[in-house]
Design a protein around this motif. Sequence first.
Motif, PDB file in Angstrom:
ATOM      1  N   CYS A 574      26.028  35.619  36.969  1.00 33.13           N
ATOM      2  CA  CYS A 574      26.210  37.049  36.673  1.00 33.13           C
ATOM      3  C   CYS A 574      27.365  37.291  35.696  1.00 33.13           C
ATOM      4  O   CYS A 574      27.556  38.392  35.236  1.00 33.13           O
ATOM      5  CB  CYS A 574      26.426  37.836  37.951  1.00 33.13           C
ATOM      6  SG  CYS A 574      28.067  37.613  38.666  1.00 33.13           S
ATOM      7  N   THR A 575      28.148  36.265  35.431  1.00 32.20           N
ATOM      8  CA  THR A 575      29.273  36.272  34.468  1.00 32.20           C
ATOM      9  C   THR A 575      30.500  37.071  34.910  1.00 32.20           C
ATOM     10  O   THR A 575      31.481  37.153  34.185  1.00 32.20           O
ATOM     11  CB  THR A 575      28.866  36.799  33.055  1.00 32.20           C
ATOM     12  OG1 THR A 575      28.713  38.209  33.118  1.00 32.20           O
ATOM     13  CG2 THR A 575      27.614  36.134  32.539  1.00 32.20           C
ATOM     14  N   LEU A 576      30.439  37.676  36.105  1.00 32.95           N
ATOM     15  CA  LEU A 576      31.558  38.513  36.556  1.00 32.95           C
ATOM     16  C   LEU A 576      32.856  37.711  36.635  1.00 32.95           C
ATOM     17  O   LEU A 576      33.911  38.153  36.172  1.00 32.95           O
ATOM     18  CB  LEU A 576      31.226  39.122  37.921  1.00 32.95           C
ATOM     19  CG  LEU A 576      32.092  40.298  38.365  1.00 32.95           C
ATOM     20  CD1 LEU A 576      32.035  41.409  37.329  1.00 32.95           C
ATOM     21  CD2 LEU A 576      31.647  40.813  39.719  1.00 32.95           C
ATOM     22  N   CYS A 577      32.783  36.508  37.210  1.00 28.52           N
ATOM     23  CA  CYS A 577      33.995  35.708  37.378  1.00 28.52           C
ATOM     24  C   CYS A 577      34.580  35.333  36.018  1.00 28.52           C
ATOM     25  O   CYS A 577      35.785  35.399  35.810  1.00 28.52           O
ATOM     26  CB  CYS A 577      33.727  34.468  38.222  1.00 28.52           C
ATOM     27  SG  CYS A 577      32.449  33.386  37.550  1.00 28.52           S
ATOM     28  N   ASN A 605      42.613  32.878  42.572  1.00 30.56           N
ATOM     29  CA  ASN A 605      41.669  33.403  43.551  1.00 30.56           C
ATOM     30  C   ASN A 605      40.882  34.622  43.068  1.00 30.56           C
ATOM     31  O   ASN A 605      40.054  35.159  43.813  1.00 30.56           O
ATOM     32  CB  ASN A 605      42.381  33.736  44.870  1.00 30.56           C
ATOM     33  CG  ASN A 605      41.453  33.686  46.066  1.00 30.56           C
ATOM     34  OD1 ASN A 605      40.612  32.787  46.165  1.00 30.56           O
ATOM     35  ND2 ASN A 605      41.557  34.662  46.946  1.00 30.56           N
ATOM     36  N   VAL A 606      41.098  35.037  41.814  1.00 31.87           N
ATOM     37  CA  VAL A 606      40.392  36.227  41.331  1.00 31.87           C
ATOM     38  C   VAL A 606      38.878  36.008  41.320  1.00 31.87           C
ATOM     39  O   VAL A 606      38.105  36.848  41.787  1.00 31.87           O
ATOM     40  CB  VAL A 606      40.893  36.625  39.917  1.00 31.87           C
ATOM     41  CG1 VAL A 606      39.939  37.620  39.263  1.00 31.87           C
ATOM     42  CG2 VAL A 606      42.282  37.241  40.011  1.00 31.87           C
ATOM     43  N   CYS A 607      38.448  34.825  40.844  1.00 31.90           N
ATOM     44  CA  CYS A 607      36.998  34.556  40.770  1.00 31.90           C
ATOM     45  C   CYS A 607      36.348  34.657  42.142  1.00 31.90           C
ATOM     46  O   CYS A 607      35.262  35.225  42.299  1.00 31.90           O
ATOM     47  CB  CYS A 607      36.742  33.186  40.152  1.00 31.90           C
ATOM     48  SG  CYS A 607      37.676  31.856  40.921  1.00 31.90           S
ATOM     49  N   ARG A 608      37.066  34.141  43.127  1.00 34.09           N
ATOM     50  CA  ARG A 608      36.489  34.134  44.473  1.00 34.09           C
ATOM     51  C   ARG A 608      36.396  35.558  45.015  1.00 34.09           C
ATOM     52  O   ARG A 608      35.454  35.931  45.702  1.00 34.09           O
ATOM     53  CB  ARG A 608      37.367  33.268  45.376  1.00 34.09           C
ATOM     54  CG  ARG A 608      36.807  33.079  46.753  1.00 34.09           C
ATOM     55  CD  ARG A 608      37.380  31.834  47.403  1.00 34.09           C
ATOM     56  NE  ARG A 608      37.094  31.831  48.814  1.00 34.09           N
ATOM     57  CZ  ARG A 608      37.987  32.181  49.739  1.00 34.09           C
ATOM     58  NH1 ARG A 608      39.201  32.511  49.392  1.00 34.09           N
ATOM     59  NH2 ARG A 608      37.657  32.163  51.013  1.00 34.09           N
ATOM     60  N   GLU A 609      37.423  36.351  44.691  1.00 31.95           N
ATOM     61  CA  GLU A 609      37.424  37.732  45.173  1.00 31.95           C
ATOM     62  C   GLU A 609      36.314  38.562  44.536  1.00 31.95           C
ATOM     63  O   GLU A 609      35.715  39.409  45.192  1.00 31.95           O
ATOM     64  CB  GLU A 609      38.784  38.390  44.879  1.00 31.95           C
ATOM     65  CG  GLU A 609      39.815  38.107  45.951  1.00 31.95           C
ATOM     66  CD  GLU A 609      41.211  38.527  45.537  1.00 31.95           C
ATOM     67  OE1 GLU A 609      41.341  39.293  44.563  1.00 31.95           O
ATOM     68  OE2 GLU A 609      42.168  38.077  46.184  1.00 31.95           O
ATOM     69  N   VAL A 610      36.050  38.341  43.249  1.00 37.35           N
ATOM     70  CA  VAL A 610      35.061  39.196  42.593  1.00 37.35           C
ATOM     71  C   VAL A 610      33.622  38.744  42.815  1.00 37.35           C
ATOM     72  O   VAL A 610      32.692  39.532  42.669  1.00 37.35           O
ATOM     73  CB  VAL A 610      35.312  39.331  41.059  1.00 37.35           C
ATOM     74  CG1 VAL A 610      36.641  39.995  40.802  1.00 37.35           C
ATOM     75  CG2 VAL A 610      35.200  37.997  40.354  1.00 37.35           C
ATOM     76  N   CYS A 611      33.448  37.465  43.168  1.00 37.18           N
ATOM     77  CA  CYS A 611      32.075  36.945  43.287  1.00 37.18           C
ATOM     78  C   CYS A 611      31.310  37.656  44.396  1.00 37.18           C
ATOM     79  O   CYS A 611      31.756  37.726  45.538  1.00 37.18           O
ATOM     80  CB  CYS A 611      32.086  35.442  43.561  1.00 37.18           C
ATOM     81  SG  CYS A 611      30.412  34.770  43.679  1.00 37.18           S
TER      82      CYS A 611
END
Lengths: 619, 242
Positions: A574-577, A605-611
């Motif tokens: 989804c490319t969000l991270c 940890n940003v990628c994990r939070e937004v996924c």
Amino acid sequence: MESRKLNSVDEFNEYRAKILNSHKGDYPVIYVCGGTPCLAKGSRAVAEAFRKEIEAQGLECRVELSLKITGCQGFCSKGPVVSFGDDIVYMEVKPKHVPEIIEKTVKRGEIIEALGYKDPATGKKAATFDGIPFYSHQKQLILGDLRKLDPFEIDDYIARGGYASLDRAFSMDPDAIIDTIEASGLRGRGGGGFPAGRKWRSCRNIETETRYVLCNGDEGDPGAFMDRSIMEGNPHAVIEGMIIGARAVGAHKGYAYIRDEYPLAVEAMKKAVVDATALGILGKNILGSGFDFEVKITRGGGAFVCGESSALMRSVEGKVGEPRAKYIRSVEKGLYEQPTVLNNVETWANVPLIINNGVQWYRQTGTDGSPGTKVFSLAGKVENTGLVEVPMGITIRELVEDIGGGVLGGKRFKAVQTGGPSGGCIPQSKMDLPIDFDSLTDAGSMMGSGGIIVMDEETCMVDVAKYFISFLVEESCGKCAPCRDGLPRMLRILTDITEGKGKEGDIEVLEELCDVLSYGALCGLGTSAPNPVLSTIRYFRDEYEAHIRDKRCPGHVCKSFITYRIDADACTGCTLCAKQCPQKCISGEKKQTHVIDQDKCIKCNVCREVCKFDAVRVE
Amino acid sequence: MENIKIVIDGKEVEAIRDQSVLDVARENGIYIPALCYHPEVEASGGSCRVCLVEAHQNGRMRLVTSCNYPAREGLEIKTDTDLVRRIRKGVVELLLSRVPDSDVIRELATRDGIEDTRFFKDEGDNYRYKCIACSLCTLVCEEVVGVSAISMLNRGYEKEPGTPYHKASQACIGCGACAYACPTQAIAMTDEGALRKIWGREFSMVSCSVCGKPYIPEAQVDWIVKTTGKERSFFDKCPDHR
């Protein structure tokens, strides 16, 4: 009501009767929570919307209606909280809900289940105090009034029976008041749990002209907000307690020391003192009793050490807030070298209850060694955070599971931290430990002022110890060598352990340093500072060893030991991270699995939070 | 003044009620190491924690600093138990980490069998010369001299004595009482000819009319004349030639 000085208890009773008459029976009241968390979530706008809606409907409204902005109603994580009458309570109320509440609940008495509390386990909604476990498992002797009182209206307090205990207290011999408090078993709610009655008696027994009573409102533990809420929500109860205490020990001047980071509490307490003085409840010849007592508000600069009694007194005197090295008790020589009784906010708020209802009533709640209730601020990884009041002796399990609704997001429970930086961590195996002064101390923690922080499986206990020690390094006053020079050394060892530089023997060296502080430091801050380290070593030694020997962080917290990876099966591309990554180190085409460049990843940890697909794993 | 008896290391000794246990021990030739305490400075003590002893009283034992622990009837003090040695050793090791260059601290450390500290030392930006931040200098300046030219600045790990904002202080009279009282000789004071340098200020000295030796800063003479009304001519001669 027009305020005029009341010169006798009879005049006070007449005044109260007038307030009650002016209330024209029991028409319904909408209570909008005005505690700091709810204000932050927009409760002022909700109250404004109610006010407008009531005005707009004007005479068409069939019931007379009153709107009150109250103190904290407790359920902070679900704020803004609005309650109606005695039973109905709504969560997360927004201005758009107001017309519906007026229409259905206020006019027709209907309960709007949709605005109630949703049980995370069953999904069922409930919108009454009895139906919501967060409230139904509590026993609210102190907080009950908070959700119904307008803290800025003394009349409101008097109407609900406030200051009624003064009549009794003034007709009692001071020694009899102390006897009562002693027999009630009331123990200091500020942390130490020292019997309040014994403290009062020691102070009274000193031959002197001048004595002082002080209120400790310097609540400084991270995650604790009980005293703030009481001062914000029911300031007169604190003052009423102080008047009784002053009368018992023979003090004519008192100070409430409140940290300046609590502007609403300062404002509420100041207003309370002004209003009580105007009515003759404070000042010269209180209610014609011949007893003089005034209260001054002192604002603290926010140093944690100023919660320590001798440092607090120095701070009130306008000196640097440092503890006194002398072995003299403040009941003998305290503020301005005069005998002084210092109790904390919650302790004072308990006093009128005991005088009004008697020892036997008070002792019905709680345990033999710790009678009464205790207010806790429930925080951390728990579904329901907020302000709760429970009988002493309730187990940690009941507090976390029944009232707190269990660990947030259904994760596994690991520990609770009680008592702030002076307290310790209590593990899963001690979940059935009763919460009272002595049990917590035996378990290596302490009651403290009542902060309870729930920790889940994703917490690293070494990291927790490190957090509290770094807090204490900042807050140490620097007067004595063990605390000033020992804490930074402890912090360095803990930091090394969390960064993969720990070595065999570190745990033992930490234990040695802890001993030097607990035996050698000057004040309570220093002697209790080892508790976060000692309790985590005692119950989670394996986690320390995992860091040191296996270079592994079981909680997946310490950055040196973890890597972030994207699970190819779960990633939808989804490319969000990739968009959110501050390092721009995630690559991948749309609808293709993304990959993290480990060399650039800072483990934020940003990628994990937004996924949204739980595709980012920590290993 | 009430005369009482206390027990130190099994020996019964005379004391005055509320007298400092350390003073009692010293009067009786019992050695307890101590740094931040000065018998002439009321507010001193309790900071360095080196003089820890076991106090047994009313069936209870606690570790206390002997310098400011009051002597009371029935008190029993133990200065050399395992616990006392263990905790003091820890305190001294921490002080050694703080001021590795202090010969006074090194000597204490050697005495307790510490060769070197296991902890990081205060070096580089944190170099503290020999100061253990015990605040005795500031107490002397306030309580004994009465000028309060220096005070403890900052807090916690950063705590140190100094003049306000580290600027030359107009309140300082150059008397050097702080330097004389400092238990670790951490305060730099130099006398060169008729010039004294301390706390970033220079003081010209009055010389003795008999021996010609510069012996007291003019500012100190001014202060004494102002506060005590003593004749200025009194200071023409140094104490040796009055």
